[in-house]
Each structure stands twice: as C-alpha cells, then as structure tokens.
Design an enzyme around this catalytic site. Structure first.
Site, PDB file in Angstrom:
ATOM      1  N   SER A   1      28.479  46.782  46.781  1.00 18.90           N
ATOM      2  CA  SER A   1      28.479  47.351  45.431  1.00 18.90           C
ATOM      3  C   SER A   1      29.803  48.004  45.037  1.00 18.90           C
ATOM      4  O   SER A   1      30.061  48.183  43.845  1.00 18.90           O
ATOM      5  CB  SER A   1      27.368  48.396  45.292  1.00 18.90           C
TER       6      SER A   1
ATOM      7  N   HIS B   1      22.236  41.934  50.991  1.00 18.33           N
ATOM      8  CA  HIS B   1      22.487  41.401  49.642  1.00 18.33           C
ATOM      9  C   HIS B   1      22.498  39.884  49.660  1.00 18.33           C
ATOM     10  O   HIS B   1      22.768  39.269  50.694  1.00 18.33           O
ATOM     11  CB  HIS B   1      23.850  41.871  49.134  1.00 18.33           C
TER      12      HIS B   1
ATOM     13  N   ASP C   1      21.509  47.694  40.003  1.00 22.07           N
ATOM     14  CA  ASP C   1      22.098  47.383  41.314  1.00 22.07           C
ATOM     15  C   ASP C   1      21.168  46.460  42.098  1.00 22.07           C
ATOM     16  O   ASP C   1      19.999  46.779  42.306  1.00 22.07           O
ATOM     17  CB  ASP C   1      22.351  48.674  42.097  1.00 22.07           C
TER      18      ASP C   1
ATOM     19  N   ASP D   1      25.283  43.881  39.861  1.00 22.10           N
ATOM     20  CA  ASP D   1      26.499  43.713  40.661  1.00 22.10           C
ATOM     21  C   ASP D   1      26.382  42.587  41.693  1.00 22.10           C
ATOM     22  O   ASP D   1      27.357  41.957  42.060  1.00 22.10           O
ATOM     23  CB  ASP D   1      26.885  45.041  41.331  1.00 22.10           C
ATOM     24  N   HIS D   2      25.155  42.357  42.159  1.00 23.71           N
ATOM     25  CA  HIS D   2      24.926  41.309  43.161  1.00 23.71           C
ATOM     26  C   HIS D   2      23.431  41.083  43.235  1.00 23.71           C
ATOM     27  O   HIS D   2      22.644  41.907  42.758  1.00 23.71           O
ATOM     28  CB  HIS D   2      25.470  41.724  44.538  1.00 23.71           C
TER      29      HIS D   2
ATOM     30  N   HIS E   1      16.576  46.773  49.791  1.00 21.51           N
ATOM     31  CA  HIS E   1      17.048  46.931  51.174  1.00 21.51           C
ATOM     32  C   HIS E   1      15.883  47.250  52.115  1.00 21.51           C
ATOM     33  O   HIS E   1      15.904  46.867  53.280  1.00 21.51           O
ATOM     34  CB  HIS E   1      18.102  48.038  51.275  1.00 21.51           C
TER      35      HIS E   1
HETATM   36 ZN   LIG Z   1      22.947  47.444  48.444  1.00 16.42          ZN
END
Ligand SMILES: [Zn+2]
Ligand SMILES: *[C@@H]1O[C@H](CO)[C@@H](O)[C@H](O)[C@H]1NC(C)=O
Ligand SMILES: *[C@@H]1O[C@H](CO)[C@@H](O)[C@H](O)[C@H]1NC(C)=O
Ligand SMILES: *[C@@H]1O[C@H](CO)[C@@H](O)[C@H](O)[C@H]1NC(C)=O
Ligand SMILES: *[C@@H]1O[C@H](CO)[C@@H](O)[C@H](O)[C@H]1NC(C)=O
Ligand SMILES: *[C@@H]1O[C@H](CO)[C@@H](O)[C@H](O)[C@H]1NC(C)=O
Ligand SMILES: *[C@@H]1O[C@H](CO)[C@@H](O)[C@H](O)[C@H]1NC(C)=O
Length: 525
Positions: free
Chosen positions: A101, A462, A57, A374-375, A337
């Site tokens: 996500s 993100h 992730d 995912d990103h 984050h």
């Molecule tokens: Zn996140």
C-alpha cells in the site's frame, strides 16, 4: 391480525419475485435505463475546485461485486458504480508485480512508480536506505502539497493509523513504511520517523484535516483500555522517546495563531465547532480504528468513516479556493488479510456510505470525486451458486469429492483459512488421504468466518490484478481505459490545475495563438 399476515405474505411474495425477476421486460428495462443514462453523459471541462480521492484499501473488483450482491442482489449498483466515468489501474510497483500500500499510494499521490514499502521517495531509494531518502532530489511532492501550494486546503481521513502506509505518502518521505515512530527506526538513524514528519514538517503541519487512529505512534508511553488496547505487534510501533506529538501539534497551531481543534472520541467530534476550527486533528484510537460492525458508537467510541468525512468536508470547504481530501477505507484490507470476507464487504459498504456523504455535500460541477483502490486481494467468487443466493453461503458440492464449498474463497491465507486435513489410511497406495473441511457444518454467515484458501501463508496476501477507478465531476472522463496507477496524480493535477498543470492552459492558449499567426503568415505569403 389475519389481514396483516396476509399483507405481510403478499409483500414477501412481491419482494422475492421482484429480486428474482427473469422476464424479458425486466432485462430490457435494466438495459434501457443504462442506455438512457449513458447517452446523457457529457464531458465536464470546468476546473476542479475540489478533489476528493477515496481509496478502498485492498478493494479489488471481486470485493466490490461481493458488496453489491450482499447489499442488494446481483442487479444492484453501489453509489460509485453510478458515476459516469471509470477505468482500470495497473497496480504493479517499480520492483514488484504485486504491490503493497505504500508504493501504490505514493504512485497515486506523487505521479511515479516507486519501490515496495517506500513512502514519498522515488525508485532510486531502496527499501530501508535511509541515506538515499534524505537526498532532496529523491523526495516527491504529493497532491496534498500541490493543493496547499495552490492556496487550497488539504487533508486526509483514514480508518488506519494516521502514520500508516496509505496516508503517509501525502506528507512523509521515508525509506520504510514501518518507520512510523522512533522505536522502529534503526539505532542512531539520521532519518525522522513518519509521525514526527506529520506534525513537524511541511506539508504535514499545514494540513487542515488529519483524522484516524495511531495515538501510540504520536504520544510516548500511551496507555490502552480493553476496548482500545496498546498493540506490541511487529507491524506497529510504540513511541517511547518522551515526545507528545499531539501536544506539539496544539503548541504549533497556538504559536502560529491558527484556529484548531483536537478531538479524541465521538462526543468531541459531534460537538466540533466548525466555525472555530481551521485545523482539525482527530485521533480516535491507539491503533487502527475498530471494524464498523464492532465499533463503539457511543460518546466515548470511535466515529464511522462517513462521520469523519462529513466533518472533514465541513472544515475544508471553508476555503473559498477549494480543497484536496484523501479518504482511506483501510479496514477492507485488514479484514482480507485475516480472511474475513464478510468483514471486508461490510467495510466496503461503510466506505460507500462515506462516498454518499461526499457526493451529497459537493457539487459535480466543481468537485472531482474519485473512488478507487490501491491493490486487490485474492478473493474469488466461485461457480455456480444460484442467482439470489447468499454471497457468504455454499455454492454447491464439489463434483470431485462431494463436499460442499463456499461461493467465496481466497487463493492465499493464514492458518484459519487452511481447511485441509491429512488422514493416514494404510489401505490407500499413498498411505494417506486429504479431506476438506465441510463448510455446511459451520455458520459461514458470521463476520469471523474464515473462507478457505489454497496456499497457506502467515496471512492472506495482496493480489496483483487491476483495480477499478470510478469518477464523477470535472475531467472525470480522463479515466476511460486501462491506466497506469501513477496516472491518477497526472489526471488530478490536470483537472485541478496543480503544479506543472497550472501552466498547461496558458500553454494551450499560446499554441493556439501561434497557429493563428502561422495561418495569417501563410495567407500573406
Ligand atoms: Zn494490505
Ligand atoms: C497564494 O497566496 C499567496 C499569498 O496570498 C500569493 O502570494 C500566491 O500568489 C497565491 N498562489 C496561488 C497559486 O494562487
Ligand atoms: C516510557 O517508558 C520507557 C520504558 O519503560 C521509560 O524508559 C521512559 O522513561 C518512559 N517515558 C515517559 C515519557 O514516560
Ligand atoms: C457559524 O457561522 C455561520 C456563518 O457565519 C453562522 O451562520 C452559524 O450560526 C455559526 N455557527 C456557530 C455554531 O457558531
Ligand atoms: C451442502 O450445503 C447445503 C446448504 O447448506 C446443504 O443443504 C446440503 O445438505 C449440503 N450437502 C452436502 C453434501 O454436504
Ligand atoms: C465468531 O463469533 C461468534 C459470535 O460472536 C462466536 O460465538 C465464535 O466463537 C467466533 N468464532 C471464532 C472462530 O472466533
Ligand atoms: C514539472 O516540470 C519540471 C520542469 O519541466 C520537471 O522537471 C518536473 O519533473 C515536472 N514535474 C512533474 C511532476 O511532472
């Protein structure tokens, strides 16, 4: 004693020289080895009996580069970087250029792009539109559901809450990713929370493996400890409706006569009797699992991602038809984050260990093994540190103000990443000046060091860049250029003959027959 120190000194010289070789032969060998490897790559057209999909992730390409350099230097290759095929994924969602996500996981698991923060429903459902998400035609089928339909086993393992954004689209349909338990649903909502969907509804209740955190979503009035506290943050949810979904899970399996195990810590996981377990529920934390470098590795503690993957594969491989397993390294994203690049890198390497376990336990002839993300996050690798420098160190002094800067930085960040100070200075035309905190006065190698960010927000956001997808095994060559993220579902379905794709080989045969008939008729005319 003297001989030993001379030996140690020689070893030191050799290791420094070997990591920093610049001679022509070194570069030629590196490239020749790669070329030899590339020339050996063949398409594997076997049906994919098993599929394992790893999602790091927030593991953008720069995170992978930083992890590689930290582990073994610039020329090192991570396990999944040696997979024979790879491509890129475009991660935008139905309504956002930069995604979250939940929509990205839904795209990969169910084959269409959807709206930000929605789970397992198509883009006709707007965020928090409960009524729309209840319409059956908006609900999407996931790879886990298709695997079960094909009489394979299915499951997932995550370092996040089992009800969190990445795993939930495997089994839930929700207009909001935050509806993890009843307490976060709007009052009198007819929608069912995500935790209840996992335990009560199909395909959740038929998943053979469910492992991660999230006890406070599953059990009413869960209690915490210093090591594993209850969280009351607005990002999470605290169940209070009197339900105990872990007990409900056990009752459901007992009623159906299914062999099951519920494990809560390392000791219980290590003592798991796989022969007596067809259904495995592992809930190791009230919240997300601890970061790998902080986790309690003792009997009462939480397992690593690699340990969970090993147990998951042991349970899933009992099904002779094969299985689908999703594995999420979710703490990579959590660390980014917070602006903790070193923790994000350490979590990436913890996931790499889990990939190694999966690679060792499976056969490339029949198992499609995929590693992707995912990103991205907005992590940058800035110019121009010397080769061989610490990736977490200082790059050089700025030519603008002479103040050092770190090799790693973020574009956006929370309060800890904001490292600019305004000084009142009446002698200046502007009346003040801005200075940057000097990283060479701090220990930038600490896990909790927060890299500088340019734009201050509540946290690092993100990024919207493409992510890499690495694949080995049957049909891994389907990942070969710049793909849409939701293509992952279609490529896996094709490789494993899931759903509509189970008929595609029959279609090909009949098309082939038609061509022969056409050719024969042509010659007869
Ligand atoms: Zn996140
Ligand atoms: C799955 O198993 C059921 C029950 O044995 C059988 O009826 C069905 O045809 C099987 N489905 C597939 C796709 O093999
Ligand atoms: C959980 O706590 C709430 C609020 O304190 C209370 O109203 C409820 O009765 C408790 N439920 C259970 C099952 O203990
Ligand atoms: C599990 O089953 C296998 C194969 O039937 C057997 O070899 C093994 O001893 C069993 N293990 C345990 C712990 O019962
Ligand atoms: C920059 O950092 C390096 C390495 O930490 C240090 O040796 C040097 O003195 C620093 N230079 C300035 C101008 O702060
Ligand atoms: C970071 O961790 C170190 C070592 O555990 C500790 O001494 C320091 O106070 C921490 N710094 C911050 C900002 O939390
Ligand atoms: C599967 O095929 C049906 C019938 O053609 C179609 O309606 C459906 O959209 C297809 N599903 C997917 C996921 O492609």
């Amino acid at each position: 004693m003297r001989a030993r120190s001379v030996l140690a000194f020689c070893a030191f010289i050799v290791s420094v020289r070997s990591t920093l070789r610049t001679d022509r032969q070194f570069w030629l060998d590196l490239a020749h080895n790669e070329l030899e490897e590339a020339l050996k790559v063949k398409w594997n057209l076997n049906p994919a009996k098993n599929v394992i999909l790893f999602i790091g992730d927030g593991m953008g390409p720069n995170t992978v580069t930083a992890a590689r350099i930290y582990k073994g230097g610039e020329s090192h290759r991570l396990v999944f970087e040696k997979f024979p095929h790879m491509g890129f994924l475009k991660t935008y969602s139905a309504n956002k250029m930069v995604p979250d996500s939940a929509c990205t996981a839904t795209a990969m698991f169910s084959g269409v792009k959807v709206n930000q923060d929605t789970v397992g429903v198509d883009a006709t459902v707007q965020h928090r539109d409960c009524e729309a998400s209840l319409q059956t035609e908006t609900r999407l089928q996931s790879l886990a559901a298709l695997a079960l339909d094909a009489n394979k086993s299915a499951g997932f393992v995550t370092t996040m809450r089992v009800t969190h954004a990445t795993p939930s689209p495997l089994y839930a349909h929700s207009a909001s990713r935050s509806w993890e338990c009843e307490a976060s649903l709007p009052n009198h909502s007819p929608c069912k929370d995500i935790a209840r969907q996992l335990v009560e509804d199909w395909p959740g209740r038929d998943l053979q493996v469910i492992m991660g955190g999230g006890r406070q979503q599953l059990v009413s009035n869960a209690t915490g400890t210093d090591e594993d506290p209850i969280s009351t943050s607005p990002w999470t949810c605290y169940r209070q409706d009197g339900r105990n979904l872990i007990e409900q899970y056990k009752t459901d399996k007992e009623t159906r006569g299914l062999k099951h195990s519920v494990v809560m810590n390392n000791q219980e996981l290590r003592e798991l009797n796989v022969n007596e377990t067809d259904y495995l529920l592992g809930i190791f934390s009230n919240e997300h699992l601890s970061y790998e470098h902080e986790r309690n590795k003792g009997p009462e503690g939480m397992p690593s991602l690699a340990e969970m993957v090993r147990a998951a594969i042991k349970v899933l491989q009992k099904n002779e038809n094969g299985y689908f397993l999703m594995v999420e390294g979710g703490n990579i994203d959590m660390a980014h984050h917070r602006g903790w690049a070193k923790v994000a890198v350490s979590e990436t390497l913890a996931m790499e260990k889990a990939v190694q376990v999966a690679a060792d336990m499976t056969d490339e002839e029949d198992t499609l093994l995929i590693v992707t993300s995912d990103h991205t996050h907005t992590l940058n690798i800035n110019g121009y540190p010397n080769r061989g420098s610490s990736i977490f160190g200082i790059a050089q002094p700025s030519s603008y103000d002479g103040v050092n800067y770190t090799t790693l930085s973020y574009a956006t960040g929370g309060p800890g990443s904001f490292q600019f100070y305004v000084h009142k200075d009446p002698t200046l035309p502007t009346g003040s000046m801005v200075t940057r905190r000097d990283p060479s006065t701090e220990d930038t190698e600490q896990y909790n060091y927060t890299q500088i960010a340019g734009i201050q927000l509540v946290e690092n956001y993100h990024g919207g860049g493409d992510v890499a997808i690495y694949a080995r095994g049957p049909y891994s060559h389907l990942f070969h250029n710049v793909h849409e993220q939701h293509y992952v579902f279609h490529a896996i379905s094709h490789a494993a003959k899931f759903g509509n794709e189970s008929r595609s080989s029959a279609v090909q045969v009949s098309a082939f027959h038609l061509a022969i008939i056409a050719a024969i008729s042509f010659f007869m005319l």
